[in-house]
Write an enzyme that holds these catalytic residues in place. Structure first.
Site, PDB file in Angstrom:
ATOM      1  N   HIS A  26       0.354   5.235   6.614  1.00 38.72           N
ATOM      2  CA  HIS A  26       0.960   5.739   5.377  1.00 38.72           C
ATOM      3  C   HIS A  26       1.365   7.200   5.477  1.00 38.72           C
ATOM      4  O   HIS A  26       0.622   8.015   6.030  1.00 38.72           O
ATOM      5  CB  HIS A  26      -0.030   5.556   4.221  1.00 38.72           C
ATOM      6  N   SER A  70       0.804  -1.223   0.000  1.00 38.22           N
ATOM      7  CA  SER A  70       0.000   0.000   0.000  1.00 38.22           C
ATOM      8  C   SER A  70       0.836   1.273   0.000  1.00 38.22           C
ATOM      9  O   SER A  70       0.333   2.340  -0.353  1.00 38.22           O
ATOM     10  CB  SER A  70      -0.942   0.018   1.210  1.00 38.22           C
ATOM     11  N   ASP A  76      -2.474   8.689   7.329  1.00 37.44           N
ATOM     12  CA  ASP A  76      -3.420   7.906   8.124  1.00 37.44           C
ATOM     13  C   ASP A  76      -2.620   7.072   9.128  1.00 37.44           C
ATOM     14  O   ASP A  76      -1.511   7.440   9.493  1.00 37.44           O
ATOM     15  CB  ASP A  76      -4.332   7.056   7.227  1.00 37.44           C
TER      16      ASP A  76
END
Length: 365
Positions: free
Chosen positions: A332, A39, A329
């Site tokens: 990340h 991610s 967040d």
């Protein structure tokens, strides 16, 4: 007539390859860039998968020209920054969206929740593991072979491209340190687990080498124990990094750096480098003000703003001062954080940032 047009096209492609061989193409340092990861670098491959590990909704992408593209950030990821540093005009297409001759510029295969181990991230839904990302790359190489019409030309082209690989974070976050779902922490000591991950990682690297990869940057795992998620759940004061997680991450990183030496000795026609993401992140956390950050322990949205929330909620209002936050967040980085990581991976600020040298030098070989 169709055959004649095809021949003209192939001649044109060969000329492009020759120009690269002789060092032309001033702005763009390399002909293509291939990206493998999770991610931290996914740019849309998970958008159409059945998974909760996706970021194709606002406020993700609030500062990105294309909006919520699937990037887990408010803006650019670290590989977007690296693509800019390499001189690419525009970002590298996701495997899910890359069509026809777009693959000549490279492809991004990264998938949120993906790991080195097949089972990693299964509780989140579908994801594209490292093994499958490499299989997808093999399909791309086959397509390139059809475009070039010649295996040697294809190999020559690929030998000049940059490859970056950033995997392992989920093998800890969404596997080893999730004992209620995964048995790995009961099966392996931290060192044994690092060894198992590295063995599987090396197997995929050999396949990449067999399919043309010659300039490869391996990104270490960052200090996961310093992420807002772990600080919220496992830190006594919400600021002190979780040592047991970070020490396990470092065992993997030390092995990854050793893998660089092993592969450079084994394959003298290739160059592998290690990017010390752990060290770069640690430097930012230790000296945040020197990078313009005032908040490093909570996310701009997600954990820290609503305790227990991991990712941004749809249409959630994030913080306004996004450049002052290291994390977007729970896990990340913001675009500001990714910019520091991408630029230091490309052009090492300190000798410890990359081993034995940085991506800029890798591109010039």
């Amino acid at each position: 007539m169709a055959h004649r047009n095809l021949s003209i096209m192939n001649i044109g492609i060969v000329l492009v390859v020759l120009l690269w061989s002789f060092g032309f193409g001033n702005a763009q340092q390399v002909p293509c860039y291939f990206i493998f990861g999770d991610s931290l670098t996914d740019n849309g491959n998970n958008n159409h998968l059945t998974t909760i590990a996706k970021a194709n909704y606002a406020p993700y992408g609030i500062d990105f020209p294309d909006g919520s593209s699937g990037r887990f950030s408010n803006g650019k990821t670290s590989v977007d920054v690296i693509a800019e540093q390499l001189g690419f005009n525009g970002y590298i297409s996701s495997y899910a969206s890359a069509r026809d001759r777009e693959i000549l510029r490279g492809v991004n295969y990264a998938s949120a929740a993906a790991g080195i181990r097949e089972e990693t991230g299964k509780q989140l839904g579908q994801r594209i593991s490292f093994r499958v990302q490499v299989l997808n790359y093999q399909k791309t190489v086959s397509q390139l072979g059809n475009i070039f019409g010649d295996e040697n030309t294809t190999s020559n082209y690929l030998s000049k491209c940059i490859y970056t690989i950033g995997l392992g974070s989920n093998d800890y976050l969404n596997n080893y340190f999730m004992p209620q779902i995964y048995s790995s922490s009961r099966q392996f000591t931290p060192q044994e687990y690092a060894n198992v991950l590295l063995q599987a990682y090396a197997q995929q690297l050999r396949i990449l080498y067999d399919y043309g990869a010659r300039k490869v940057a391996l990104f270490g795992v960052g200090p996961i124990g310093c992420s807002p998620s772990e600080l919220a759940q496992n830190s006594s004061d919400g600021r002190t990094c979780v040592a047991r997680i970070n020490s396990a991450n470092q065992l993997f990183n030390n092995g990854l750096k050793s893998l660089v030496d092993q592969f450079n000795n084994q394959f003298p026609d290739a160059r592998f480098i290690y990017v010390n993401v752990y060290g770069i992140f640690g430097d930012i956390i230790s000296n945040p003000s020197s990078y313009g950050f005032s908040v490093t322990n909570v996310g701009c949205c997600g954990v820290g703003r609503n305790n227990g929330q991991i990712t941004c909620l749809p249409r959630q209002s994030p913080c306004k001062d996004r450049n002052e936050y290291l994390f977007w967040d729970a896990f990340h980085p913001t675009e500001a954080g990714n910019t520091v990581i991408g630029k230091r991976a490309y052009n090492a600020q300190f000798a410890s940032d990359a081993y034995p040298f940085d991506i800029n030098h890798l591109a010039q070989i």
